[in-house]
Design a protein around this motif. Sequence first.
Motif, PDB file in Angstrom:
ATOM      1  N   ASP A 138     -16.748  41.668   6.533  1.00  0.00           N
ATOM      2  CA  ASP A 138     -16.425  40.270   6.286  1.00  0.00           C
ATOM      3  C   ASP A 138     -17.256  39.781   5.093  1.00  0.00           C
ATOM      4  OD1 ASP A 138     -17.096  37.247   6.683  1.00  0.00           O
ATOM      5  OD2 ASP A 138     -15.316  37.570   7.914  1.00  0.00           O
ATOM      6  N   GLU A 139     -16.593  39.165   4.119  1.00  0.00           N
ATOM      7  CA  GLU A 139     -17.289  38.810   2.884  1.00  0.00           C
ATOM      8  C   GLU A 139     -18.369  37.742   3.082  1.00  0.00           C
ATOM      9  OE1 GLU A 139     -14.404  37.472   0.108  1.00  0.00           O
ATOM     10  OE2 GLU A 139     -13.852  35.660   1.231  1.00  0.00           O
ATOM     11  N   LYS A 140     -18.294  36.982   4.161  1.00  0.00           N
ATOM     12  CA  LYS A 140     -19.298  35.943   4.408  1.00  0.00           C
ATOM     13  C   LYS A 140     -20.386  36.393   5.370  1.00  0.00           C
ATOM     14  CE  LYS A 140     -16.242  32.017   3.474  1.00  0.00           C
ATOM     15  NZ  LYS A 140     -15.591  30.797   4.042  1.00  0.00           N
ATOM     16  N   THR A 141     -19.994  37.090   6.443  1.00  0.00           N
ATOM     17  CA  THR A 141     -20.962  37.424   7.500  1.00  0.00           C
ATOM     18  C   THR A 141     -21.447  38.870   7.445  1.00  0.00           C
ATOM     19  OG1 THR A 141     -19.254  38.120   9.072  1.00  0.00           O
ATOM     20  CG2 THR A 141     -19.811  35.766   9.004  1.00  0.00           C
ATOM     21  N   ASN A 142     -20.749  39.722   6.673  1.00  0.00           N
ATOM     22  CA  ASN A 142     -21.029  41.171   6.636  1.00  0.00           C
ATOM     23  C   ASN A 142     -20.737  41.859   7.961  1.00  0.00           C
ATOM     24  OD1 ASN A 142     -21.638  41.539   3.972  1.00  0.00           O
ATOM     25  ND2 ASN A 142     -23.835  41.731   4.234  1.00  0.00           N
ATOM     26  N   GLU A 143     -19.999  41.186   8.841  1.00  0.00           N
ATOM     27  CA  GLU A 143     -19.581  41.837  10.086  1.00  0.00           C
ATOM     28  C   GLU A 143     -18.525  42.899   9.766  1.00  0.00           C
ATOM     29  OE1 GLU A 143     -17.430  40.741  14.366  1.00  0.00           O
ATOM     30  OE2 GLU A 143     -17.973  39.167  12.950  1.00  0.00           O
ATOM     31  N   GLY A 144     -18.610  44.052  10.452  1.00  0.00           N
ATOM     32  CA  GLY A 144     -17.653  45.118  10.219  1.00  0.00           C
ATOM     33  C   GLY A 144     -16.253  44.727  10.651  1.00  0.00           C
ATOM     34  N   ILE A 145     -15.257  45.033   9.818  1.00  0.00           N
ATOM     35  CA  ILE A 145     -13.867  44.693  10.115  1.00  0.00           C
ATOM     36  C   ILE A 145     -13.070  45.947  10.477  1.00  0.00           C
ATOM     37  CG2 ILE A 145     -11.745  43.666   9.240  1.00  0.00           C
ATOM     38  CD1 ILE A 145     -14.036  41.685   9.699  1.00  0.00           C
ATOM     39  N   CYS A 146     -13.108  46.966   9.625  1.00  0.00           N
ATOM     40  CA  CYS A 146     -12.348  48.183   9.912  1.00  0.00           C
ATOM     41  C   CYS A 146     -12.775  49.288   8.952  1.00  0.00           C
ATOM     42  CB  CYS A 146     -10.839  47.944   9.799  1.00  0.00           C
ATOM     43  SG  CYS A 146     -10.276  47.553   8.124  1.00  0.00           S
ATOM     44  N   VAL A 147     -12.309  50.485   9.233  1.00  0.00           N
ATOM     45  CA  VAL A 147     -12.554  51.667   8.413  1.00  0.00           C
ATOM     46  C   VAL A 147     -11.377  51.860   7.470  1.00  0.00           C
ATOM     47  CG1 VAL A 147     -12.752  54.184   8.515  1.00  0.00           C
ATOM     48  CG2 VAL A 147     -14.013  52.773  10.139  1.00  0.00           C
ATOM     49  N   ILE A 148     -11.662  52.298   6.246  1.00  0.00           N
ATOM     50  CA  ILE A 148     -10.596  52.549   5.273  1.00  0.00           C
ATOM     51  C   ILE A 148     -10.726  53.963   4.708  1.00  0.00           C
ATOM     52  CG2 ILE A 148     -10.291  50.128   4.674  1.00  0.00           C
ATOM     53  CD1 ILE A 148     -11.976  50.651   2.151  1.00  0.00           C
ATOM     54  N   ASP A 149      -9.876  54.293   3.746  1.00  0.00           N
ATOM     55  CA  ASP A 149      -9.850  55.599   3.082  1.00  0.00           C
ATOM     56  C   ASP A 149      -9.722  56.702   4.128  1.00  0.00           C
ATOM     57  OD1 ASP A 149      -9.770  57.425   1.092  1.00  0.00           O
ATOM     58  OD2 ASP A 149     -11.764  57.040   0.298  1.00  0.00           O
ATOM     59  N   LEU A 150      -8.554  56.759   4.737  1.00  0.00           N
ATOM     60  CA  LEU A 150      -8.333  57.573   5.934  1.00  0.00           C
ATOM     61  C   LEU A 150      -7.741  58.957   5.643  1.00  0.00           C
ATOM     62  CD1 LEU A 150      -6.842  54.630   8.016  1.00  0.00           C
ATOM     63  CD2 LEU A 150      -9.190  55.498   8.125  1.00  0.00           C
ATOM     64  N   ASP A 151      -7.763  59.378   4.387  1.00  0.00           N
ATOM     65  CA  ASP A 151      -7.163  60.671   4.031  1.00  0.00           C
ATOM     66  C   ASP A 151      -7.811  61.844   4.745  1.00  0.00           C
ATOM     67  OD1 ASP A 151      -5.629  59.242   2.273  1.00  0.00           O
ATOM     68  OD2 ASP A 151      -6.836  59.713   0.522  1.00  0.00           O
ATOM     69  N   THR A 152      -9.110  61.746   4.992  1.00  0.00           N
ATOM     70  CA  THR A 152      -9.841  62.890   5.566  1.00  0.00           C
ATOM     71  C   THR A 152      -9.947  62.830   7.082  1.00  0.00           C
ATOM     72  OG1 THR A 152     -11.912  61.707   5.069  1.00  0.00           O
ATOM     73  CG2 THR A 152     -11.185  63.379   3.489  1.00  0.00           C
ATOM     74  N   ILE A 153      -9.211  61.932   7.724  1.00  0.00           N
ATOM     75  CA  ILE A 153      -9.197  61.945   9.197  1.00  0.00           C
ATOM     76  C   ILE A 153      -8.534  63.233   9.672  1.00  0.00           C
ATOM     77  CG2 ILE A 153      -8.032  60.955  11.199  1.00  0.00           C
ATOM     78  CD1 ILE A 153      -8.772  58.302  10.408  1.00  0.00           C
ATOM     79  N   MET A 154      -9.283  64.001  10.453  1.00  0.00           N
ATOM     80  CA  MET A 154      -8.792  65.288  10.948  1.00  0.00           C
ATOM     81  C   MET A 154      -9.732  65.761  12.050  1.00  0.00           C
ATOM     82  SD  MET A 154      -9.709  67.562   7.552  1.00  0.00           S
ATOM     83  CE  MET A 154     -11.145  67.154   6.554  1.00  0.00           C
ATOM     84  N   PRO A 155      -9.424  66.866  12.699  1.00  0.00           N
ATOM     85  CA  PRO A 155     -10.313  67.356  13.753  1.00  0.00           C
ATOM     86  C   PRO A 155     -11.667  67.772  13.187  1.00  0.00           C
ATOM     87  CG  PRO A 155      -8.161  68.419  13.865  1.00  0.00           C
ATOM     88  CD  PRO A 155      -8.206  67.686  12.563  1.00  0.00           C
ATOM     89  N   GLY A 156     -12.722  67.534  13.954  1.00  0.00           N
ATOM     90  CA  GLY A 156     -14.058  67.945  13.547  1.00  0.00           C
ATOM     91  C   GLY A 156     -15.056  67.678  14.648  1.00  0.00           C
ATOM     92  N   LYS A 157     -16.288  68.055  14.412  1.00  0.00           N
ATOM     93  CA  LYS A 157     -17.374  67.763  15.346  1.00  0.00           C
ATOM     94  C   LYS A 157     -17.981  66.395  15.021  1.00  0.00           C
ATOM     95  CE  LYS A 157     -17.019  71.886  17.204  1.00  0.00           C
ATOM     96  NZ  LYS A 157     -16.381  72.047  18.527  1.00  0.00           N
ATOM     97  N   PHE A 158     -18.571  65.768  16.022  1.00  0.00           N
ATOM     98  CA  PHE A 158     -19.125  64.430  15.805  1.00  0.00           C
ATOM     99  C   PHE A 158     -20.176  64.428  14.702  1.00  0.00           C
ATOM    100  CE2 PHE A 158     -22.947  65.713  17.808  1.00  0.00           C
ATOM    101  CZ  PHE A 158     -23.903  64.727  17.544  1.00  0.00           C
ATOM    102  N   ILE A 159     -20.815  65.570  14.470  1.00  0.00           N
ATOM    103  CA  ILE A 159     -21.886  65.620  13.470  1.00  0.00           C
ATOM    104  C   ILE A 159     -21.366  65.331  12.066  1.00  0.00           C
ATOM    105  CG2 ILE A 159     -23.357  67.179  14.780  1.00  0.00           C
ATOM    106  CD1 ILE A 159     -22.339  69.474  13.194  1.00  0.00           C
ATOM    107  N   SER A 160     -20.071  65.508  11.830  1.00  0.00           N
ATOM    108  CA  SER A 160     -19.526  65.239  10.498  1.00  0.00           C
ATOM    109  C   SER A 160     -19.732  63.788  10.095  1.00  0.00           C
ATOM    110  CB  SER A 160     -18.045  65.593  10.444  1.00  0.00           C
ATOM    111  OG  SER A 160     -17.851  66.980  10.371  1.00  0.00           O
ATOM    112  N   ASP A 161     -19.367  62.861  10.971  1.00  0.00           N
ATOM    113  CA  ASP A 161     -19.466  61.446  10.623  1.00  0.00           C
ATOM    114  C   ASP A 161     -20.909  60.958  10.652  1.00  0.00           C
ATOM    115  OD1 ASP A 161     -16.751  61.497  10.373  1.00  0.00           O
ATOM    116  OD2 ASP A 161     -16.351  59.889  11.805  1.00  0.00           O
ATOM    117  N   LEU A 162     -21.613  61.245  11.727  1.00  0.00           N
ATOM    118  CA  LEU A 162     -22.983  60.749  11.831  1.00  0.00           C
ATOM    119  C   LEU A 162     -23.879  61.408  10.774  1.00  0.00           C
ATOM    120  CD1 LEU A 162     -24.837  58.853  13.312  1.00  0.00           C
ATOM    121  CD2 LEU A 162     -25.282  60.650  14.997  1.00  0.00           C
ATOM    122  N   GLY A 163     -23.683  62.691  10.534  1.00  0.00           N
ATOM    123  CA  GLY A 163     -24.479  63.389   9.537  1.00  0.00           C
ATOM    124  C   GLY A 163     -24.241  62.865   8.138  1.00  0.00           C
TER     125      GLY A 163
END
Length: 358
Positions: A219-244
């Motif tokens: 959110d441009e005023k509060t910096n609250e998270g709204i959503c995730v974008i750039d979804l081309d690389t959504i695919m199967p993986g281990k949780f360590i991919s995102d957190l890492g």
Amino acid sequence: MELNLDSEVLAAYGYTKENTKITQIGTGLINRTYLLSPKTEEKKYILQNINTSVFKSPQAIANNLRAIADYLSLTSPEYLFIKPVYTKNGDEMAHIKQEYWRMLPFVSNTISLDVLADPKQAYEAAKQFGKLSRLLDKFDAKTLEPTIPGFHDLKLRYEQFTLTLNQANEKLKETAKAQVENALSHKYILDYYLSYLHRADFPDRVMHHDTKISNVLLDEKTNEGICVIDLDTIMPGKFISDLGDMMRTYLCAFSENETDLDKINIRLPYFEAMIKGYLAEMKSILTPTEKELILFSGKYIIYMQALRFLTDFLSGNQYYPTDYPAQNLDRCKNQFKLLHELSVNGKELQDIIEENLL
């Protein structure tokens, strides 16, 4: 400036250059991105060219996003999942002159950041990536197609490194000698990962795989998270991919292009905020093995990226764009320094993790 955008692309979505204001936006290196502002509508759109040298099967992207969008519309209809706008012919992409294009709705009153400036931003971003994974916990990840096969496969990256090392120019090998030794001495990270790989409670999940801060809308005023974008690389993986990947890109104030290694340090407030945000969503679904590997996820991704930079340097800089011949080697040094910082601060970082797992 004059934009080289084929009128056939606009026509596929029912627009023309005359009735649409077109602005090139974004700092991504992969896809060309434009903001479309139709003069006859209040809505705006994002138009992207899909880089087929990176994404060799654009249809796989479309299939994955359709399957996820259909699932979320049934299970979490309130969630804002940015799915493509159909062409006039009802297609998810426009295929024009051997190029693939897709249009997405523009989300008003939001911002995306290139650089983190506050721990709250790290918290909100991590929470959004965690939320998407949590909402897709029951989705069968195996039904998704890998859009970049082997993207976060450390075993593959290590094999590519050793093969390139055996074939590399002797002068390049001598220049990179210290980092080659560093890469070989850290192989224990791969071995450690492989020892966990086949555990029953180390599942494949739906992962974003590219969790840099610019891939979250705030959110441009509060910096609250709204959503995730750039979804081309959504695919199967281990949780360590995102957190890492979040650890790799959020924890230091400087990017992999920084050559003053004394500046490469861990920002503890950002680590704590990131862990709090991620676990606020994911703590309830992470398995015992996943919880055990939270800190390791950063080591895995940072080591993998160091290997990729080193491999590219040894192969003559064929993949990553460079401004000078040794830049990939400098990037490799940067990542090994970040890996070192993660290790020497390990106890304090693990304490933060334990507190947030309670």
